[in-house]
Write an enzyme that holds these catalytic residues in place. Structure first.
Site, PDB file in Angstrom:
ATOM      1  N   HIS B 219       0.833  -1.208  -0.226  1.00  0.00           N
ATOM      2  CA  HIS B 219      -0.225  -0.035  -0.006  1.00  0.00           C
ATOM      3  C   HIS B 219       0.693   1.369  -0.106  1.00  0.00           C
ATOM      4  O   HIS B 219       0.286   2.215  -0.068  1.00  0.00           O
ATOM      5  CB  HIS B 219      -1.012  -0.182   1.293  1.00  0.00           C
ATOM      6  N   SER B 223      -0.899  -0.599  -5.801  1.00  0.00           N
ATOM      7  CA  SER B 223      -0.881  -1.842  -6.541  1.00  0.00           C
ATOM      8  C   SER B 223      -0.192  -1.555  -8.097  1.00  0.00           C
ATOM      9  O   SER B 223      -0.425  -0.254  -8.658  1.00  0.00           O
ATOM     10  CB  SER B 223      -2.665  -2.369  -6.762  1.00  0.00           C
ATOM     11  N   LYS B 247     -15.516  -6.608  -7.439  1.00  0.00           N
ATOM     12  CA  LYS B 247     -14.753  -7.565  -8.554  1.00  0.00           C
ATOM     13  C   LYS B 247     -13.922  -8.621  -7.626  1.00  0.00           C
ATOM     14  O   LYS B 247     -14.296 -10.022  -8.317  1.00  0.00           O
ATOM     15  CB  LYS B 247     -13.566  -6.808  -9.222  1.00  0.00           C
ATOM     16  N   ASP B 248     -13.494  -8.518  -6.527  1.00  0.00           N
ATOM     17  CA  ASP B 248     -13.039  -9.809  -5.987  1.00  0.00           C
ATOM     18  C   ASP B 248     -14.109 -10.381  -5.403  1.00  0.00           C
ATOM     19  O   ASP B 248     -13.929 -11.820  -5.041  1.00  0.00           O
ATOM     20  CB  ASP B 248     -12.007  -8.895  -4.592  1.00  0.00           C
ATOM     21  N   GLU B 291       2.731 -34.227  -1.932  1.00  0.00           N
ATOM     22  CA  GLU B 291       1.608 -33.670  -2.343  1.00  0.00           C
ATOM     23  C   GLU B 291       1.974 -32.767  -3.945  1.00  0.00           C
ATOM     24  O   GLU B 291       2.849 -32.316  -3.850  1.00  0.00           O
ATOM     25  CB  GLU B 291       0.962 -32.363  -1.353  1.00  0.00           C
TER      26      GLU B 291
END
Lengths: 196, 429
Positions: B219, B223, B247-248, B291
């Protein structure tokens, strides 16, 4: 189509700049519906997270206990376990039955007759939880040679509650009689505790 | 730490004003993920994956705390307690499948998040610290996931613990001592199981703390965006809320649909059936694999088959750790001032070759160590290191990038009818 920047001059009403058919109420409705639906989803997810703390299947599988009565002679009592708690099973002598029936019910703190605390035709079988109704200690009296207290039933050593031969509270701080669990005679010499 | 045009938190409700003067927590939220955080207006769906990773961590912590209420970390009882969760605990099967598949979903979104950063140059100045903290989070995730996989105490758990702690025995001189110290024994046992459980419970909270630093560091410059061009003015940004919360939120819905599809219809698709066999210290499974999310690194580990100055075992361990530690140096290995691969044609080509290379390494790591796969692993592992140590430094100097847009807004508007920079400037007046 695509939304492109159109600068609204300061002080001017932005309404004419909106696309045709623009309705702010419709947008609010979509917003409230979407957030509301998230709330419903969250509520559904919380259910298993809460319910996982309820007794699991293996604990519930132990929710009934079978007791064989054939080895308990009159005057004798045994301690066993029901749902993790002590259970007293006592074969009352005819004298103890008579003593219990002689008490005037109106004098009792938690009025109940012996008949109400036993099954019809089996009034000598006194089956109660061994958990004092005062603060949860195990009263004495079910074991061989233990102090049965002034009323010949059970006696709680923690704070001096005395129970009679119907396991009713007679003296001391406990408010209630020893609890009688649900049970059923499956034969004359066997009971299943936990069944209604 | 924000753009000067960021909206200021000004609560109207007297209760919120009272709160703001005493504990400005709503202000912090407003400035971090609310209307007070201006974000480039052109972010695409690849920018969802940070939030998705955070959601995945949240799911892991919640389901994990609940599972710990029923799990017992004892050598004799661990496997049975997991079966108890599956069969007896109310909704236990759901919670365990959600936790096991949640780990896979966490790695899927984090891998996309990392490759998003690689493609758009999000690791470059001024966001190096965001990248470095991200690599730390990735390492912590790997440690947490490994220890979590040991807890069910099945065959793969046991032999995974044996192999991974065996890495430390490659350290010259003190290796075996370190390994025995880590395990609290000569082989994985109750001591190892207990300490793994303790750390498996602790590390997710450490990850959460490093995520806070990761977001804090993000921040400060704000971004990155698909053009890689810095924000020039207010017209280049929109407030985080409601634009990117919406949007998220949509992306989160899609993520959760895929997640529940995995949990309800393919709960064991990503696990190994051998882990439903109780741990047996006298019998190794024929084909022991970690895994899926560790396969590329496992392939690099196995790529070293002969001694060269140092023992092959040590080379393998060094290369495996090195393949991740290398990422710490990436911001300085790539000196190109252009961030986004959209404007770097050569870099973009090599980016996709790297993606394919890592996928092949993954395939090799999940396959038996036959000569074919070993040779393929060797080629791909060599290429992996060459990509970062040779190809990136060379193309960052030699490549001629395509012309960058003057601003984010110009790039956005040029897609919608070719507005010229001059018109953009006029519109912003």
């Amino acid at each position: 189509m695509a939304i492109v920047d159109t600068a609204v001059p300061p002080g001017e009403d932005p309404a004419p700049y909106h696309e045709e058919g623009f309705d702010p109420g419709r947008r609010d409705w979509i917003n409230i519906a979407a957030v509301g639906w998230i709330g419903v989803g969250a509520g559904v997810v919380v259910l298993p997270l809460i319910n996982q703390m309820s007794p699991s299947a293996d604990v519930l599988a132990e929710s009934t206990t079978e007791v064989d009565l054939s080895k308990i002679t009159p005057g004798q009592a045994i301690k066993t376990k029901f749902r993790g708690q002590p259970l007293f099973v006592r074969n009352l002598t005819p004298k103890e039955v008579a003593e219990a029936e002689a008490v005037p019910v109106s004098e009792l703190r938690d009025p109940q007759t012996l008949a109400e605390r036993t099954k019809p035709g089996h009034s000598n079988w006194l089956i109660t939880l061994g958990v004092c109704t005062h603060l949860g200690c195990v009263p004495l009296g079910a074991g061989e040679g233990e102090n049965r207290g002034p009323f010949g039933g059970y006696f709680c050593p923690c704070h001096g509650s005395a129970y009679d031969t119907a396991a009713r509270i007679r003296k001391g701080p406990a408010p209630k009689n020893l609890a009688v669990p649900d049970y059923k005679f499956t034969s004359d010499t066997a009971v299943t505790v936990g069944l209604r | 730490m924000s753009f000067p045009w960021a909206k200021h938190y000004a609560p109207k409700n007297p209760l919120m004003q009272w709160m703001d003067e005493r504990l400005p927590l709503p202000r912090l939220v407003y400035n971090a993920v609310g209307a007070g955080y201006p974000v480039p207006r052109n972010l695409n769906y690849f920018w969802n994956f940070g939030v998705l990773a955070g959601a995945a961590l949240g799911i892991q912590i919640i389901t994990g705390i609940v599972l710990a209420m029923h799990y017992g970390a004892t050598g004799a009882g661990a496997f049975d307690s997991v079966e108890h969760i599956m069969r007896d605990v109310n909704a236990g099967w759901f919670l365990r499948y959600a936790h096991a598949n949640g780990a896979s979903m966490f790695f899927i979104v984090v891998y996309i998040h990392i490759f998003r950063g690689l493609f758009y140059g999000s690791y470059k100045a001024p966001r190096e610290m965001v990248w470095l903290l991200g690599v730390v989070i990735f390492l912590l995730m790997m440690a947490t996931a490994f220890m979590g996989y040991v807890l069910p105490w099945g065959q793969m758990s046991f032999w995974g613990a044996q192999v991974i702690t065996g890495f430390f025995s490659a350290i010259p001189g003190v290796g075996e001592t370190v390994r025995v110290w880590l395990l609290g024994g000569y082989a994985p046992g109750e001591a190892a199981l207990n300490r793994f459980f303790s750390l498996h419970y602790l590390l997710p909270f450490v990850i959460a703390a490093v995520i806070i630093l990761h977001i804090w560091a993000l921040h400060i410059p704000g971004s990155n965006n698909p053009t890689g061009v810095e924000v020039k003015g207010e017209q280049d940004t929109v407030p985080f809320h409601p634009y990117y919360t919406a949007k998220d939120g949509f992306g989160l819905g899609v993520f959760l649909l895929l997640f529940v599809a995995l949990v309800f219809f393919f709960p064991n698709a990503l696990g190994h059936p051998d882990n439903y066999i109780p741990a047996n210290s006298l019998s190794t499974p024929a084909h022991i694999v970690p895994e899926w999310y560790f396969w590329p690194f496992y392939a690099i580990l196995r790529a070293f088959t002969s001694d060269f100055i140092l023992p092959a075992k040590l080379w393998g361990v060094l290369a495996m750790f090195g393949s991740i530690l290398l990422l710490f140096f990436l911001p300085w290995l790539d000196s190109s001032p252009v961030r986004s691969a959209n404007y770097r044609p050569v870099f973009r080509t090599f980016f996709w070759i790297l993606v394919v290379d890592v996928l092949i390494l993954g395939k090799c790591g999940g396959s038996p160590a036959t000569p074919f796969y070993v040779i393929l692993s060797q080629i791909c592992a060599g290429y992996y290191f060459a990509h970062f140590l040779i190809i990136i430094p060379i193309i960052s100097r030699a490549e001629r990038p395509r012309p960058l847009p003057n601003s984010i807004t110009e790039a956005v508007l040029s897609k919608h009818g070719g507005t010229s920079p001059a018109q953009t400037a006029l519109a912003a007046e």
